[in-house]
Design an enzyme around this catalytic site. Structure first.
Site, PDB file in Angstrom:
ATOM      1  N   SER A 255       0.370  -0.772  -0.164  1.00  0.00           N
ATOM      2  CA  SER A 255       0.317   0.423   0.137  1.00  0.00           C
ATOM      3  C   SER A 255       1.036   1.087  -0.013  1.00  0.00           C
ATOM      4  O   SER A 255       2.090   1.401   0.314  1.00  0.00           O
ATOM      5  CB  SER A 255      -1.201  -0.077   1.100  1.00  0.00           C
ATOM      6  OG  SER A 255      -0.098   0.382   2.254  1.00  0.00           O
TER       7      SER A 255
ATOM      8  N   TYR B 115       3.937  -0.300  10.619  1.00  0.00           N
ATOM      9  CA  TYR B 115       2.798  -0.745   9.456  1.00  0.00           C
ATOM     10  C   TYR B 115       3.785  -0.708   8.254  1.00  0.00           C
ATOM     11  O   TYR B 115       3.411  -0.930   7.019  1.00  0.00           O
ATOM     12  CB  TYR B 115       1.147  -0.240   9.303  1.00  0.00           C
ATOM     13  CG  TYR B 115       0.752   0.222   7.771  1.00  0.00           C
ATOM     14  CD1 TYR B 115      -0.375  -1.185   7.901  1.00  0.00           C
ATOM     15  CD2 TYR B 115      -0.062   0.691   7.251  1.00  0.00           C
ATOM     16  CE1 TYR B 115      -1.015  -1.735   7.052  1.00  0.00           C
ATOM     17  CE2 TYR B 115      -0.016   0.573   6.637  1.00  0.00           C
ATOM     18  CZ  TYR B 115      -0.919  -0.993   5.959  1.00  0.00           C
ATOM     19  OH  TYR B 115      -2.025  -1.171   4.804  1.00  0.00           O
TER      20      TYR B 115
END
Length: 301
Positions: free
Chosen positions: A138, A163
């Site tokens: 992402s 993340y």
């Protein structure tokens, strides 16, 4: 997503293919004629979500547990089947500090190491007939490069940096897997599906989602650039099936296209250099093989 593409007789594995982007990916592949295996941490929930699809089978798999990964892979390999499409879709985002296995940080362990071990253990079935592997990254990769001095955040845990590192790892995995797998006719891709409000955001408090502009005070989507799950799934399905990519690989894709490099952001369109660097990718591969104890290319790496 797969208009005009016939996947009859092809087999795909979609991790987490029963919710959010994964569910839409499974639906699209089935609609094109593929048979889809969905490894799931919650098999009963997965079977319920996929009950209307005939060409799907569900199997238990917890990516945070390497014994579970090994068990799934051994059972699949015993079936003698070929994997034509492998989509590493499952993951966690911005969770509270959590340790799994021998004390590994959960986002790096689940999003990257679990998929690394899974693909390496399944490699005999993936390499049999020249397929594709898609790693769902992402634009969160822009939040952190690899933190080589402390990949497991043993101090100063930050959920978004963790993340970001995990999503960088997803992209780098595709870079080095493609370099190794191309000789067997296997191509690997990383994708940014876009901003989509799914169960992935379950660890992000409502107040934080409002502050980020994702939702309004009532919890309704509030970002004009936000995609639906079906729209978000389009790029990973495209990367897995598009004829245009037949002789490419190791690239980062978004909006059903190959992304350009950027230094804008964070969270801008495009990919940062640290997520496509071949040397960083090779270093991550070596670390991942050491941590997981599996490397299908050990004699060729």
């Amino acid at each position: 997503m797969v208009r005009g593409i016939d996947l009859a007789g092809r087999l795909a594995i979609v991790t987490g293919g029963y919710a959010g982007l994964g569910l839409e990916t499974t639906r699209a592949l089935c609609a094109a004629g593929a048979r889809v295996v969905v490894p799931a941490r919650r098999p009963d929930v997965a079977r319920s979500a996929l009950a209307d699809l005939d060409a799907v089978e569900v199997a238990a798999l917890d990516l945070a547990d390497l014994d579970s990964v090994r068990g799934f892979a051994e059972r699949f390999l015993a079936s003698g089947r070929t994997i034509d499409l492998m989509i590493n879709n499952a993951g966690v985002m911005a969770c509270p500090e959590t340790r799994v296995g021998p004390g590994w940080e959960a986002q790096f362990a689940t999003n990257h190491l679990g998929h690394f071990a899974l693909v390496n253990r399944l490699w005999p079935a993936i390499a049999r007939d020249g397929g594709r592997v898609v790693s769902v990254s992402s634009n969160g990769h822009q939040l952190s490069a690899m933190r080589w001095a402390d990949v497991h955040f043993t101090s100063a845990y930050d959920k978004w940096a963790a993340y970001g590192q995990a999503k960088t790892a997803n992209a780098l995995f595709a870079v080095h897997l493609d370099a190794l797998g191309a000789r067997a006719g296997i191509r690997a891709f990383a994708v940014h599906p876009g901003v989509i409000l799914t169960e992935l955001a379950r660890h992000v408090p409502r107040a934080e989602q409002i502050a980020a502009g994702w939702v309004d005070a009532d919890g309704n989507p509030n970002d004009p650039n936000m995609k639906t799950p079906a729209q978000g799934a389009a790029t990973q399905v495209w990367a897995a099936t598009a004829p245009r990519l037949a002789h490419l690989g190791g690239v980062y894709c978004e909006d059903c296209d190959i992304a350009s490099h950027t230094s804008a952001g964070p969270l801008a369109s495009g990919v940062y250099e640290h997520a496509t660097d071949p040397e960083e990718a090779a270093r991550l591969w070596r670390l991942s093989a050491e941590l997981t104890g599996i490397d299908a290319f050990s004699s060729a790496a």
